[in-house]
Design a protein around this motif. Structure first.
Motif, mmCIF file in Angstrom:
data_model
loop_
_atom_site.group_PDB
_atom_site.id
_atom_site.type_symbol
_atom_site.label_atom_id
_atom_site.label_comp_id
_atom_site.label_asym_id
_atom_site.label_seq_id
_atom_site.Cartn_x
_atom_site.Cartn_y
_atom_site.Cartn_z
ATOM 1 N N VAL A 263 0.850 -1.185 0.000
ATOM 2 C CA VAL A 263 0.000 0.000 0.000
ATOM 3 C C VAL A 263 0.890 1.241 0.000
ATOM 4 O O VAL A 263 1.837 1.332 0.786
ATOM 5 N N GLU A 264 0.595 2.199 -0.881
ATOM 6 C CA GLU A 264 1.293 3.483 -0.904
ATOM 7 C C GLU A 264 0.252 4.594 -0.964
ATOM 8 O O GLU A 264 -0.725 4.507 -1.717
ATOM 9 N N ILE A 265 0.474 5.668 -0.179
ATOM 10 C CA ILE A 265 -0.390 6.854 -0.211
ATOM 11 C C ILE A 265 0.428 7.994 -0.801
ATOM 12 O O ILE A 265 1.456 8.384 -0.253
ATOM 13 N N ALA A 266 -0.005 8.540 -1.940
ATOM 14 C CA ALA A 266 0.742 9.589 -2.631
ATOM 15 C C ALA A 266 -0.194 10.341 -3.558
ATOM 16 O O ALA A 266 -1.183 9.785 -4.052
ATOM 17 N N ASP A 267 0.115 11.623 -3.796
ATOM 18 C CA ASP A 267 -0.632 12.421 -4.766
ATOM 19 C C ASP A 267 -0.098 12.061 -6.144
ATOM 20 O O ASP A 267 0.916 12.570 -6.596
ATOM 21 N N PRO A 274 -4.292 13.338 -2.005
ATOM 22 C CA PRO A 274 -3.574 12.058 -2.011
ATOM 23 C C PRO A 274 -4.430 10.933 -2.569
ATOM 24 O O PRO A 274 -5.668 10.965 -2.503
ATOM 25 N N ASP A 275 -3.762 9.941 -3.117
ATOM 26 C CA ASP A 275 -4.406 8.743 -3.648
ATOM 27 C C ASP A 275 -3.854 7.524 -2.921
ATOM 28 O O ASP A 275 -2.700 7.506 -2.479
ATOM 29 N N ALA A 276 -4.666 6.487 -2.807
ATOM 30 C CA ALA A 276 -4.237 5.208 -2.254
ATOM 31 C C ALA A 276 -3.976 4.255 -3.416
ATOM 32 O O ALA A 276 -4.870 3.996 -4.225
ATOM 33 N N VAL A 277 -2.755 3.753 -3.507
ATOM 34 C CA VAL A 277 -2.382 2.776 -4.525
ATOM 35 C C VAL A 277 -2.063 1.482 -3.785
ATOM 36 O O VAL A 277 -1.241 1.477 -2.865
ATOM 37 N N TYR A 278 -2.722 0.386 -4.158
ATOM 38 C CA TYR A 278 -2.468 -0.859 -3.441
ATOM 39 C C TYR A 278 -2.551 -2.048 -4.393
ATOM 40 O O TYR A 278 -3.177 -1.977 -5.456
ATOM 41 N N LEU A 279 -1.892 -3.124 -3.958
ATOM 42 C CA LEU A 279 -1.762 -4.331 -4.766
ATOM 43 C C LEU A 279 -2.412 -5.496 -4.047
ATOM 44 O O LEU A 279 -2.103 -5.774 -2.881
ATOM 45 N N ILE A 280 -3.330 -6.169 -4.731
ATOM 46 C CA ILE A 280 -3.945 -7.400 -4.216
ATOM 47 C C ILE A 280 -3.783 -8.460 -5.290
ATOM 48 O O ILE A 280 -4.338 -8.337 -6.388
ATOM 49 N N GLY A 281 -3.002 -9.488 -4.973
ATOM 50 C CA GLY A 281 -2.745 -10.523 -5.972
ATOM 51 C C GLY A 281 -2.017 -9.947 -7.170
ATOM 52 O O GLY A 281 -0.944 -9.363 -7.052
ATOM 53 N N SER A 517 3.784 5.479 4.558
ATOM 54 C CA SER A 517 3.716 6.670 3.710
ATOM 55 C C SER A 517 3.717 7.928 4.574
ATOM 56 O O SER A 517 3.300 7.910 5.742
ATOM 57 N N ASN A 518 4.179 9.042 3.999
ATOM 58 C CA ASN A 518 4.141 10.350 4.640
ATOM 59 C C ASN A 518 2.898 11.102 4.199
ATOM 60 O O ASN A 518 2.559 11.108 3.018
ATOM 61 N N MET A 519 2.217 11.786 5.155
ATOM 62 C CA MET A 519 1.116 12.666 4.783
ATOM 63 C C MET A 519 0.801 13.613 5.931
ATOM 64 O O MET A 519 0.452 13.172 7.031
ATOM 65 N N ASP A 520 0.958 14.920 5.699
ATOM 66 C CA ASP A 520 0.544 15.952 6.659
ATOM 67 C C ASP A 520 1.141 15.714 8.039
ATOM 68 O O ASP A 520 0.415 15.614 9.039
#
Length: 559
Positions: A263-267, A274-281, A517-520
Motif C-alpha cells: 500500500v502506498e499513499i501519494a498524490d 492524495p491517492d491510495a495505490v495498493y496491490l492485491i494478488g 507513507s508520509n502525509m501531513d
C-alpha cells in the motif's frame, strides 16, 4: 573485472566486488566518540555494541594539537587533533566500552575525543612463498585509508610475532595465508579472521574476460549466500519503552476487507489530493484517499509473480516488478492520468524502482537493476529516464555489492547536505554509505531473513522527531516463537549525538506492515491481519495514522 595476483605459488586473487573488503571496512572502519570516565589504567568511551564495537577493538585517544589560523584578522579557527594514547576494548555494553590503556604520554582526561582504528600503524604480511600483486595490496590501503600503512619490504624482517611487532612499531598486522586472512593487534593477539573462499576468492576462467563461466558464477553465488555470518535478530525489547506506540493508541485512517501485498499513499497526479495505490494478488488498484470511489484497477496478466510496485508521485508513473522464477523479469511501466492507466512499456527485464537520490523531496529518479538467473539481483544498476516510447538508459551506477532494488533507500540522515545510501543485506543487516564510503552498519539483523525474492522492505524518509533531519523509518521484524506469525515493529535509523543509531518507534504490531507513507506530518502505516483473524489471502488491511513530532519539538508517539 577481477583483480589478479602476479604469478606466484600459491596464487591468490580477490574479486573486485568481493564482500571480504566490505567486511574488513565494517570491522575496522573509523568510529568517533569521547572519554566518559577514567579509572587508573582503564577508561570508558561512549561507543558500544549499538555502534558495532566488539572486545579487542583499538581506539586512538586524541588531544588538542597545534592551532590552525586563517590570516591575521581571524586568528585561531581551530586545532589539529594529535594522537595521545592507544587503548583496547576489554568489556563492551550497548552504549559504552571499557578499555585498558596500552600506551599514553600523560593522564587521559574526561571529554577527550577518541576514534576507532585511526592513526594506527598497519602492515600487510604474506605467508612464506606467497606474493600479492600491487593492485590487491592497494585495495587494502584504499579500503582503510585512516590507517598508516607500512610496506613489508621496508621493515626489513618478517612481522610474525609480538617482538617483531614492537620492533617495527606496528599496531595491526594483516596476515595473508593459504585460505585465510587473520588480523593481529598489539601483542600479536588475533582480532579478526576471514576465510578466503567463495565470496573472497574469485579466479576467473581463461578466455572469459575475467567473468568466468555461468557454472563458476552459480557456484560463487551459492558460496556467498552460505558463507556469510547471519547475526541474531535485533533484540527490540531492550529499547522499547512506555512511550513506544501501540496499535490500539493510533487513529484508524482506513480499512480494506482484503489482504493487500503493498500500500502506498501519494498524490499521483499532482492535484493536491492524495491517492491510495495498493496491490492485491495480480491487480493494482488506485482510489482517492479517504473516498469510496471512483476505483481504478489494472491486472497483470500472464505468468509470473508480482513482487511489488513503486510510484513517482505528482507525475503519475508506476512500475511493477513481475518475477518469473528461474526465467527473468517482465516488469511494467504504467502512467496514470485522467483517471485511467496507460501501459507505456512492458516485458522490461530489469528490477525497477523510483528513489529520491538528490534530496529534492520527490521520488522522481528511476533506477533499474539487471536480473541474474542465479543470484536474482544482477551486478549492473542504471539510472533511467522515461521517454514517450518507454525507458532509456542514462548511466550506469556503481553501488555496493549488497544493493538490491526494493531493499534500499536514499536520504540525508546526518544533515550534512550529502545523501546516504541505506541498504539491507541478505541477512537483514543495514549498511549506510556516503560517497561510496561505509559510514555505519547495524550490529545485528533488523529484518527476518526469509531468503525469498518476492519481498520488499517497506521504508520511508521522514522527520520523526521534529529536529529538522530525515530519519529512515522501516518495518523491522521481531523474532517470535512461532515463525509462521509475522510480527513487525516500526523503527528508524537516526542521527543522534554525532552518530547513527537505531530508534524504535512502535511496539510490536503482531501483524505484517505492508506500507509506510508520509502525509501531513504523520505516518500512514498499513498492516495486514492486525486482528489476528483470517488465513493468508483472506485477511484484512488496516491503515493507521501516527502523528509525527512537531518541528523542533518532542516526538508524538500516538493519540
Amino acid at each position: 573485472m577481477s583483480l589478479l595476483l602476479q604469478i606466484s605459488v600459491p596464487c591468490l586473487c580477490f574479486g573486485a566486488g568481493s564482500s571480504l573488503f566490505t567486511r574488513i571496512l565494517h570491522d575496522f572502519s573509523p568510529l568517533t566518540g569521547r572519554v566518559l570516565s577514567v579509572d587508573g589504567q582503564f577508561i570508558t568511551v561512549d561507543c558500544g555494541t549499538a555502534a558495532g564495537v566488539v572486545t579487542g577493538d583499538l581506539f586512538q585517544v586524541y588531544r588538542k594539537g597545534s592551532p590552525v589560523t586563517r590570516g591575521q584578522s581571524e586568528g585561531i579557527i581551530g586545532y589539529l587533533k594529535k594522537p595521545f594514547a592507544l587503548v583496547q576494548v576489554k568489556q563492551v555494553a550497548d552504549r559504552w566500552a571499557r578499555c585498558t590503556v596500552l600506551s599514553s604520554g600523560r593522564s587521559i582526561r574526561i571529554g577527550m575525543p577518541v576514534m576507532r582504528y585511526s592513526d594506527m600503524t598497519a602492515v600487510l604480511v604474506t605467508a612464506p612463498g606467497m606474493k600479492v600483486a600491487d593492485v590487491v595490496r592497494r585495495r587494502f590501503f584504499d579500503t582503510l585509508p585512516a590507517l598508516n600503512w607500512k610496506d613489508e619490504d621496508t621493515i626489513g624482517k618478517p612481522v610474525t610475532n609480538a617482538a617483531s611487532m614492537r620492533e617495527a612499531g606496528v599496531d595491526l598486522v594483516f596476515y595473508l595465508s593459504t585460505g585465510r586472512l587473520t588480523v593481529y593487534g598489539p601483542g600479536f593477539h588475533p582480532l579478526r579472521s576471514y576465510p578466503l573462499s567463495g565470496d573472497s576468492l574469485a579466479m576467473p576462467a581463461a578466455g572469459k574476460g575475467g567473468n568466468g563461466s555461468d557454472r563458476d558464477r552459480e557456484a560463487a553465488s551459492h558460496t556467498v549466500a552460505a558463507g556469510r555470518h547471519e547475526p541474531a535478530v535485533f533484540e527490540w525489547d531492550r529499547f522499547l519503552g512506555p512511550s513506544s506506540v501501540d496499535l490500539e493508541r493510533l487513529q484508524v485512517a482506513g480499512r480494506l476487507d482484503q489482504e493487500a501485498r503493498q500500500v502506498e499513499i501519494a498524490d499521483m497526479d499532482g492535484d493536491g489530493s492524495p491517492d491510495a495505490v495498493y496491490l492485491i494478488g495480480h491487480t493494482l488498484y488506485l482510489l482517492p484517499f479517504g473516498s469510496s470511489g471512483p476505483l481504478l484497477s489494472w491486472e497483470v496478466r500472464g505468468p509470473g509473480n508480482v513482487v511489488g510496485f513503486s510510484v513517482c508521485p505528482d507525475r503519475g508513473w508506476i512500475v511493477l516488478n513481475v518475477l518469473m522464477q528461474g526465467v527473468g523479469l517482465r516488469s511494467v511501466l504504467l502512467h496514470y492520468a485522467n483517471r485511467s492507466f496507460e501501459v507505456r512499456q512492458d516485458d522490461i527485464n530489469l528490477w525497477l524502482s523510483f528513489y529520491d537520490m538528490d534530496g529534492n523531496g520527490s521520488r522522481d529518479t528511476l533506477i533499474g537493476q539487471t536480473f541474474d538467473l542465479h543470484s536474482v539481483w544482477g551486478e549492473k544498476v542504471y539510472r533511467l529516464s522515461i521517454s514517450p516510447q518507454g525507458i532509456d538508459y542514462d548511466e550506469q551506477l556503481f553501488l555496493p555489492d549488497d544493493f538490491r532494488i526494493g531493499w534500499a533507500e536514499w536520504g540525508d540522515i546526518d544533515g550534512n547536505g550529502r545523501m546516504e545510501l541505506c541498504l539491507f543485506d541478505r541477512v537483514g543487516r543495514i549498511w549506510i554509505y556516503e560517497d561510496g564510503i561505509l559510514r555505519w552498519s547495524s550490529p545485528a539483523g533488523l529484518l527476518r531473513s526469509t531468503g525469498q525474492e518476492d519481498e520488499i522492505v517497506h521504508c520511508v524518509m521522514s522527520d520523526v522527531f521534529g529536529n529538522g533531519r530525515q530519519d529512515m523509518v522501516f518495518s523491522g521484524t521481531v523474532q517470535g516463537q512461532d515463525d509462521a506469525v509475522r510480527t513487525d515493529v516500526l523503527c528508524c535509523i537516526r542521527w543522534e549525538n554525532g552518530r547513527f543509531e537505531i530508534a524504535p518507534v512502535s511496539r510490536p504490531f503482531h501483524a505484517a506492515v505492508v506500507g509506510i507513507s508520509n502525509m501531513d506530518r504523520a505516518l500512514l502505516i498499513a498492516v495486514v491481519n492486525a486482528s489476528g483473524e483470517g488465513e493468508k489471502g483472506s485477511g484484512r488491511t488496516t491503515m493507521y495514522r501516527l502523528p509525527l513530532a512537531p518541528m523542533h519539538g518532542t516526538a508524538v508517539r500516538g493519540r
